[in-house]
Design a protein around this motif. Sequence first.
Motif, PDB file in Angstrom:
ATOM      1  N   GLU A  24       0.838  -1.204   0.000  1.00 41.95           N
ATOM      2  CA  GLU A  24       0.000   0.000   0.000  1.00 41.95           C
ATOM      3  C   GLU A  24       0.870   1.249   0.000  1.00 41.95           C
ATOM      4  O   GLU A  24       0.579   2.226  -0.686  1.00 41.95           O
ATOM      5  N   TRP A  42      -4.344   1.094  -8.168  1.00 37.69           N
ATOM      6  CA  TRP A  42      -5.345   0.530  -7.260  1.00 37.69           C
ATOM      7  C   TRP A  42      -6.381  -0.325  -7.979  1.00 37.69           C
ATOM      8  O   TRP A  42      -7.420  -0.633  -7.420  1.00 37.69           O
ATOM      9  N   ARG A  43      -6.086  -0.716  -9.209  1.00 32.42           N
ATOM     10  CA  ARG A  43      -7.046  -1.527  -9.974  1.00 32.42           C
ATOM     11  C   ARG A  43      -7.201  -2.928  -9.376  1.00 32.42           C
ATOM     12  O   ARG A  43      -8.284  -3.507  -9.385  1.00 32.42           O
ATOM     13  N   SER A  45      -6.872  -5.855  -6.260  1.00 34.73           N
ATOM     14  CA  SER A  45      -6.850  -6.063  -4.815  1.00 34.73           C
ATOM     15  C   SER A  45      -5.651  -6.934  -4.438  1.00 34.73           C
ATOM     16  O   SER A  45      -5.127  -7.685  -5.263  1.00 34.73           O
ATOM     17  N   LEU A  46      -5.216  -6.823  -3.177  1.00 43.39           N
ATOM     18  CA  LEU A  46      -4.065  -7.575  -2.690  1.00 43.39           C
ATOM     19  C   LEU A  46      -4.527  -8.878  -2.054  1.00 43.39           C
ATOM     20  O   LEU A  46      -5.475  -8.890  -1.266  1.00 43.39           O
ATOM     21  N   GLN A  47      -3.854  -9.970  -2.381  1.00 38.23           N
ATOM     22  CA  GLN A  47      -4.220 -11.279  -1.854  1.00 38.23           C
ATOM     23  C   GLN A  47      -2.962 -11.990  -1.357  1.00 38.23           C
ATOM     24  O   GLN A  47      -2.170 -12.494  -2.152  1.00 38.23           O
ATOM     25  N   THR A  59       0.424 -11.717 -10.686  1.00 37.02           N
ATOM     26  CA  THR A  59      -0.920 -11.202 -10.968  1.00 37.02           C
ATOM     27  C   THR A  59      -1.537 -11.952 -12.132  1.00 37.02           C
ATOM     28  O   THR A  59      -0.827 -12.490 -12.987  1.00 37.02           O
ATOM     29  N   HIS A  62      -6.300  -9.402 -12.270  1.00 30.36           N
ATOM     30  CA  HIS A  62      -7.476  -9.136 -11.422  1.00 30.36           C
ATOM     31  C   HIS A  62      -7.077  -8.890  -9.975  1.00 30.36           C
ATOM     32  O   HIS A  62      -7.604  -7.989  -9.324  1.00 30.36           O
ATOM     33  N   ILE A  63      -6.163  -9.718  -9.451  1.00 30.21           N
ATOM     34  CA  ILE A  63      -5.665  -9.554  -8.090  1.00 30.21           C
ATOM     35  C   ILE A  63      -4.142  -9.600  -8.116  1.00 30.21           C
ATOM     36  O   ILE A  63      -3.530 -10.070  -9.079  1.00 30.21           O
TER      37      ILE A  63
END
Length: 541
Positions: A24, A42-43, A45-47, A59, A62-63
Motif C-alpha cells: 500500500e 489501485w485496480r 486487490s491484494l491477496q 498477478t 485481477h488480483i
Amino acid sequence: MIDAVDEKLRRRAEEDRLAADILEECRVQLMLKFRFLDLALWRMSLQPVRAGGAYPLATNGHIVALEALRVIARFNQSFNEVVRDYLHMVLHCIFRHPYNADHKDREAWNLTCDIIVESVAMDMCAGRFSSEDDTARKEALSKIRLMAGDMLPGKVYSLVHNMVQTPAGQQYRGLGRSTLNEWHALFERDEHAAWPAMGDTDNKSVENVPEKYSEDESSNNEQAASSIEELLNAEQLPESMREQMQDLESRGEDEGSEGGGEDNSAEAELAAEQMSYSHEDQGADPMGNFQDNEEREDDAKEWEEISKQIAMNLDTFSKEWGEETNSFMQNLALVNRKQYDYSEFLRQFMVQNEEILVNPDEFDYVYYTYGIDLYGNMPLIEPLEYKETDRIRDFVIAIDTSESVKGDLVRRFVQHTFDILKSSQDYATDVNIHVIQSDSRLQEDMVIRDMRDVDALMERFKVRGFGGTDFRPVFDYVQGMRDSGKLTDMRGLIYFTDGLGTFPDAPPDFDAAFVFVEDEAREIPAVPPWAIKLVVKEETL
C-alpha cells in the motif's frame, strides 16, 4: 501445542498484514510521483498467498498475489526494490502483456515483456526508486538496443527468440544461453504463470531461477522471522506503518499474557484464514479459481480502457513530464493501436447476387397447406431454386511493389487474401479478380476467373517493380475498366502498401482501402478522408 499453533497463525497474519501495508505504501509513493497511474495502481486487490513462489508478486490482471515473506525480505533489502517490483507488475498490465497470446515462444515473449517494462520503468524513475542492479541493466539494455535496432516489443522478441531457438552450446550473433540467463536475472521481478495468456500450461519463463531469489524456504523463513523487529527500527519505514506494527506487537504480547485460550485460538485462526489461504487447496495456479473466462475478458477490457485513459492524460500533460515518459508513451501507442479482423473486413466488399441454390427459408404455402389437408401430417414443400446471396465477384487487389515494400511480405499478403476467399462460403467460385502490381507505373494485371485456379497462379506469381510509389496509375486503370464494363459489380479496391506514395486528388466512385502492416518503429501514414485505413499484424499474414 495449541499455544504454538496460535502463535504461528498470529505470526502469519501479522506478516500478511505487514506485507500488504508495504505494498500500500508502494502504491502511495508511486502515486505521488506518477499521478497518471492512479487508476492502474489501485485496480487490483491484494491477496496474500503461501505458494512458495520464486518472486514476491504475481498477478492475473485481477488480483495481486503477494508472498508475504518475500515481500518483507525485499523490503529489508530496499524499499525501492519493492516499489520497482510493483511498478514492473503494473506496467505489464497497462501494456496488456498478460493477455497477449500471439507469441508461441513463451520464454522469449516473457523475457521480452520484462525487458520492455524494466526499460520503461528506468526511464520513468530517472534516479528515483533506484535499484542496485540498474547499472548492469543499463549495460544490458544498451547491448539489446544495439542488436535489436529499437527497444520495441517486436524487435526485442525477434532477438530473444532467435537466441532461445539456437541449439545448446551454440551462439546467436555472439550471444548464448549464459547471456539469456543473465537477462532473466536482471529483468524479471514477478511471476507470469498466472497470466491468462499462459493458459493451463505450467510454462515457466526461466530455466534457472535468478540466484537472489533462489534461497530455500527455510532460509526465507529465518530471514522473515526477524523482519518485523528489524523493520520497527528501520529508518525507511513510514510512520503510519511503524505505529501499526507496534500496535500489533503490543496486542500480541497482551494476548500471550492472558494464556491464549480457545477464544484467542479461534480469533487467530480466523485472522489467518482471512489474510491467507492454502496453496495446496488451490492447485498449481494460486489464482486460478478466482476467475472464469468471462471475468478475464472483462479484466482485459478494463485494462484496455485504463491504458487509453493514461495515454490521453499523458498526451494532455506531456510537457509536464518531459522525456521521462517518452518510452512509456511509445509502448502505450503501440498497444492501443486498433486491430482489425482482415477476413471480416473483406466482407464489406460483397454485392448481392442471385445464385442457383435451394432456399429453405422461402416456399409456397399453397403446397404446404395442400399436403396437410390431403395427407393429414405431410406438408408439401417446393423450395425455390434461386437464392439471393452476398458474394464477392468483381474485386481488385492492388500491390505496391516499390523499393520500400518487402517482396516476401507482398507474396504472403496475396496468398493470405486468397486463402480467405477460398475458405469462406461468402465468396463465389466464378470470380473476376484483378491482382495489379504497381510502383510508379503499372507493372502487371493478373486476372483470376475461377478460384480453383488460384494455387496454380500463385506458383507463377512474381513480384515486379521496385521503383517509386504512385497510387494514381492504379486508380486510373481501374476506373477505365469500370467505364468499359469490365468491373460492373465492383464494390471496392484493396491497396497493400507502406503508404509512402502519391494519392489521387479526387475520390473514386468506389470504396478504396489501404492496408498497412503494423510497424512498431514508425507511425502509420495518414490516408485521404475518402479512403479506408486498415492496419494488420505481420504475423497474421
